[in-house]
Design a protein around this motif. Structure first.
Motif, PDB file in Angstrom:
ATOM      1  N   ALA A   2       0.845  -1.199   0.000  1.00  0.00           N
ATOM      2  CA  ALA A   2       0.000   0.000   0.000  1.00  0.00           C
ATOM      3  C   ALA A   2       0.876   1.243   0.000  1.00  0.00           C
ATOM      4  O   ALA A   2       1.890   1.311   0.698  1.00  0.00           O
ATOM      5  N   SER A   3       0.456   2.215  -0.787  1.00  0.00           N
ATOM      6  CA  SER A   3       1.188   3.481  -0.884  1.00  0.00           C
ATOM      7  C   SER A   3       0.687   4.455   0.182  1.00  0.00           C
ATOM      8  O   SER A   3      -0.518   4.614   0.375  1.00  0.00           O
ATOM      9  N   ARG A   4       1.638   5.121   0.871  1.00  0.00           N
ATOM     10  CA  ARG A   4       1.243   6.114   1.878  1.00  0.00           C
ATOM     11  C   ARG A   4       0.783   7.413   1.243  1.00  0.00           C
ATOM     12  O   ARG A   4       0.037   8.158   1.859  1.00  0.00           O
ATOM     13  N   PHE A   5       1.214   7.699   0.018  1.00  0.00           N
ATOM     14  CA  PHE A   5       0.752   8.913  -0.669  1.00  0.00           C
ATOM     15  C   PHE A   5      -0.759   8.797  -0.856  1.00  0.00           C
ATOM     16  O   PHE A   5      -1.257   7.770  -1.293  1.00  0.00           O
ATOM     17  N   ASN A   6      -1.479   9.846  -0.518  1.00  0.00           N
ATOM     18  CA  ASN A   6      -2.955   9.806  -0.553  1.00  0.00           C
ATOM     19  C   ASN A   6      -3.503   8.729   0.385  1.00  0.00           C
ATOM     20  O   ASN A   6      -4.471   8.037   0.049  1.00  0.00           O
ATOM     21  N   ASP A   7      -2.894   8.612   1.576  1.00  0.00           N
ATOM     22  CA  ASP A   7      -3.284   7.472   2.420  1.00  0.00           C
ATOM     23  C   ASP A   7      -4.687   7.590   2.988  1.00  0.00           C
ATOM     24  O   ASP A   7      -5.251   6.590   3.441  1.00  0.00           O
ATOM     25  N   PRO A  38       6.390   4.532   0.285  1.00  0.00           N
ATOM     26  CA  PRO A  38       6.118   5.976   0.200  1.00  0.00           C
ATOM     27  C   PRO A  38       5.028   6.375  -0.798  1.00  0.00           C
ATOM     28  O   PRO A  38       4.142   7.163  -0.482  1.00  0.00           O
ATOM     29  N   GLY A  39       5.147   5.883  -2.032  1.00  0.00           N
ATOM     30  CA  GLY A  39       4.190   6.297  -3.054  1.00  0.00           C
ATOM     31  C   GLY A  39       3.980   5.182  -4.070  1.00  0.00           C
ATOM     32  O   GLY A  39       4.663   4.153  -4.034  1.00  0.00           O
ATOM     33  N   SER A  40       3.057   5.419  -4.997  1.00  0.00           N
ATOM     34  CA  SER A  40       2.751   4.398  -5.999  1.00  0.00           C
ATOM     35  C   SER A  40       3.981   4.036  -6.834  1.00  0.00           C
ATOM     36  O   SER A  40       4.118   2.901  -7.296  1.00  0.00           O
ATOM     37  N   TYR A  41       4.854   5.020  -7.016  1.00  0.00           N
ATOM     38  CA  TYR A  41       6.041   4.766  -7.842  1.00  0.00           C
ATOM     39  C   TYR A  41       6.934   3.690  -7.214  1.00  0.00           C
ATOM     40  O   TYR A  41       7.626   2.959  -7.935  1.00  0.00           O
ATOM     41  N   GLU A  42       6.915   3.591  -5.888  1.00  0.00           N
ATOM     42  CA  GLU A  42       7.757   2.615  -5.179  1.00  0.00           C
ATOM     43  C   GLU A  42       7.089   1.244  -5.060  1.00  0.00           C
ATOM     44  O   GLU A  42       7.746   0.258  -4.687  1.00  0.00           O
ATOM     45  N   VAL A  43       5.804   1.181  -5.344  1.00  0.00           N
ATOM     46  CA  VAL A  43       5.053  -0.062  -5.118  1.00  0.00           C
ATOM     47  C   VAL A  43       5.653  -1.258  -5.875  1.00  0.00           C
ATOM     48  O   VAL A  43       5.796  -2.347  -5.301  1.00  0.00           O
ATOM     49  N   GLY A  98      -2.773   1.786  -4.544  1.00  0.00           N
ATOM     50  CA  GLY A  98      -2.288   3.161  -4.577  1.00  0.00           C
ATOM     51  C   GLY A  98      -3.315   4.049  -5.249  1.00  0.00           C
ATOM     52  O   GLY A  98      -4.299   3.574  -5.836  1.00  0.00           O
ATOM     53  N   VAL A  99      -3.068   5.345  -5.153  1.00  0.00           N
ATOM     54  CA  VAL A  99      -3.972   6.322  -5.771  1.00  0.00           C
ATOM     55  C   VAL A  99      -3.116   7.399  -6.414  1.00  0.00           C
ATOM     56  O   VAL A  99      -2.316   8.058  -5.733  1.00  0.00           O
ATOM     57  N   VAL A 100      -3.271   7.555  -7.722  1.00  0.00           N
ATOM     58  CA  VAL A 100      -2.556   8.614  -8.427  1.00  0.00           C
ATOM     59  C   VAL A 100      -3.599   9.569  -9.001  1.00  0.00           C
ATOM     60  O   VAL A 100      -4.465   9.154  -9.776  1.00  0.00           O
ATOM     61  N   ILE A 101      -3.499  10.832  -8.570  1.00  0.00           N
ATOM     62  CA  ILE A 101      -4.502  11.822  -8.963  1.00  0.00           C
ATOM     63  C   ILE A 101      -3.849  12.853  -9.874  1.00  0.00           C
ATOM     64  O   ILE A 101      -2.829  13.454  -9.510  1.00  0.00           O
ATOM     65  N   ARG A 102      -4.439  13.044 -11.044  1.00  0.00           N
ATOM     66  CA  ARG A 102      -3.828  13.922 -12.052  1.00  0.00           C
ATOM     67  C   ARG A 102      -3.601  15.335 -11.503  1.00  0.00           C
ATOM     68  O   ARG A 102      -2.541  15.919 -11.711  1.00  0.00           O
ATOM     69  N   GLY A 103      -4.597  15.836 -10.777  1.00  0.00           N
ATOM     70  CA  GLY A 103      -4.483  17.206 -10.277  1.00  0.00           C
ATOM     71  C   GLY A 103      -3.358  17.384  -9.278  1.00  0.00           C
ATOM     72  O   GLY A 103      -2.902  18.507  -9.054  1.00  0.00           O
ATOM     73  N   ALA A 104      -2.909  16.291  -8.683  1.00  0.00           N
ATOM     74  CA  ALA A 104      -1.955  16.411  -7.576  1.00  0.00           C
ATOM     75  C   ALA A 104      -0.542  16.727  -8.036  1.00  0.00           C
ATOM     76  O   ALA A 104       0.266  17.198  -7.248  1.00  0.00           O
ATOM     77  N   THR A 105      -0.231  16.475  -9.287  1.00  0.00           N
ATOM     78  CA  THR A 105       1.157  16.650  -9.712  1.00  0.00           C
ATOM     79  C   THR A 105       1.267  16.755 -11.229  1.00  0.00           C
ATOM     80  O   THR A 105       0.467  16.183 -11.960  1.00  0.00           O
ATOM     81  N   TYR A 106       2.296  17.431 -11.674  1.00  0.00           N
ATOM     82  CA  TYR A 106       2.534  17.484 -13.117  1.00  0.00           C
ATOM     83  C   TYR A 106       3.138  16.176 -13.606  1.00  0.00           C
ATOM     84  O   TYR A 106       3.114  15.874 -14.792  1.00  0.00           O
ATOM     85  N   ILE A 145       4.186   9.991 -15.216  1.00  0.00           N
ATOM     86  CA  ILE A 145       5.404   9.266 -14.833  1.00  0.00           C
ATOM     87  C   ILE A 145       5.100   8.300 -13.693  1.00  0.00           C
ATOM     88  O   ILE A 145       5.485   7.126 -13.733  1.00  0.00           O
ATOM     89  N   VAL A 146       4.395   8.794 -12.688  1.00  0.00           N
ATOM     90  CA  VAL A 146       4.077   7.945 -11.538  1.00  0.00           C
ATOM     91  C   VAL A 146       3.116   6.821 -11.959  1.00  0.00           C
ATOM     92  O   VAL A 146       3.349   5.639 -11.661  1.00  0.00           O
ATOM     93  N   ALA A 147       2.063   7.185 -12.677  1.00  0.00           N
ATOM     94  CA  ALA A 147       1.046   6.188 -13.038  1.00  0.00           C
ATOM     95  C   ALA A 147       1.620   5.129 -13.986  1.00  0.00           C
ATOM     96  O   ALA A 147       1.438   3.920 -13.770  1.00  0.00           O
TER      97      ALA A 147
END
Ligand code: INI
Length: 155
Positions: free
Chosen positions: A17-22, A52-57, A77-85, A89-91
């Protein structure tokens, strides 16, 4: 015909589980654990690893898969478009890393990482009006364990 049965039996599950957007991934995790329990999983054979985040999963998932201690890994994990440019890359990194980890290890690694345009859409997919994608990922893991056992002729 081979068809996966949705019975967890003696299967051992690892969850990443990713802690980002936990505030949302905790809901996905709850949904996944609830689905495993209701499909008969031995909850003593379930391990949850936070990263830490989806990228590390994918890397955590690959290590767990390679350990031989798990029959399937469920990635949340949860990757939200609005959260980052660097949404793409993460998704894309998370999804392609999970695919590679599964193909490299031969262990089913389930993509329970949701990608949305807004926080609202993420909330909808984590236990409100669009169901719980964590629970869906857990059911997919149960199905894959059984399908692969049958394909391997073990069941
Ligand atoms: N990680 C997520 O899981 N979801 C996101 O929406 C996100 N955003 O928006 O940036 C995110 N970033 C962190 C990333 O997963 C890594 O942890 C970080 O880049 C360190 O490698």
């Amino acid at each position: 015909m081979i068809e996966g049965r949705l019975v967890a039996g003696d299967a051992r599950f690892g969850l990443v589980a990713s802690r980002f957007n936990d505030f949302i991934t905790k809901e996905l995790l709850d949904g996944a654990l609830d689905a495993l329990r209701r499909h008969g999983a031995d909850m003593d054979a379930v391990t949850v690893a936070w990263c830490p985040g989806s990228y590390e999963v994918p890397l955590v998932a690959k290590r767990m898969a390679a350990s031989g201690d798990y029959d399937a890994i469920i990635c949340l994990g949860v990757v939200i478009r609005g959260a980052t440019y660097h949404f793409e890359i993460v998704a894309n990194g998370a999804a392609s890393g999970i695919t590679r980890a599964a193909m490299d290890t031969g262990v089913p690694i389930i993509l329970g990482i949701i990608t949305t345009d807004t926080i609202e859409q993420a909330i909808e997919r984590s236990g409100t009006k669009a169901g719980n994608k964590g629970a869906e990922a857990a059911v997919a893991a149960i199905e894959m364990v059984d399908v692969l056992r049958q394909v391997d002729g073990a069941d």
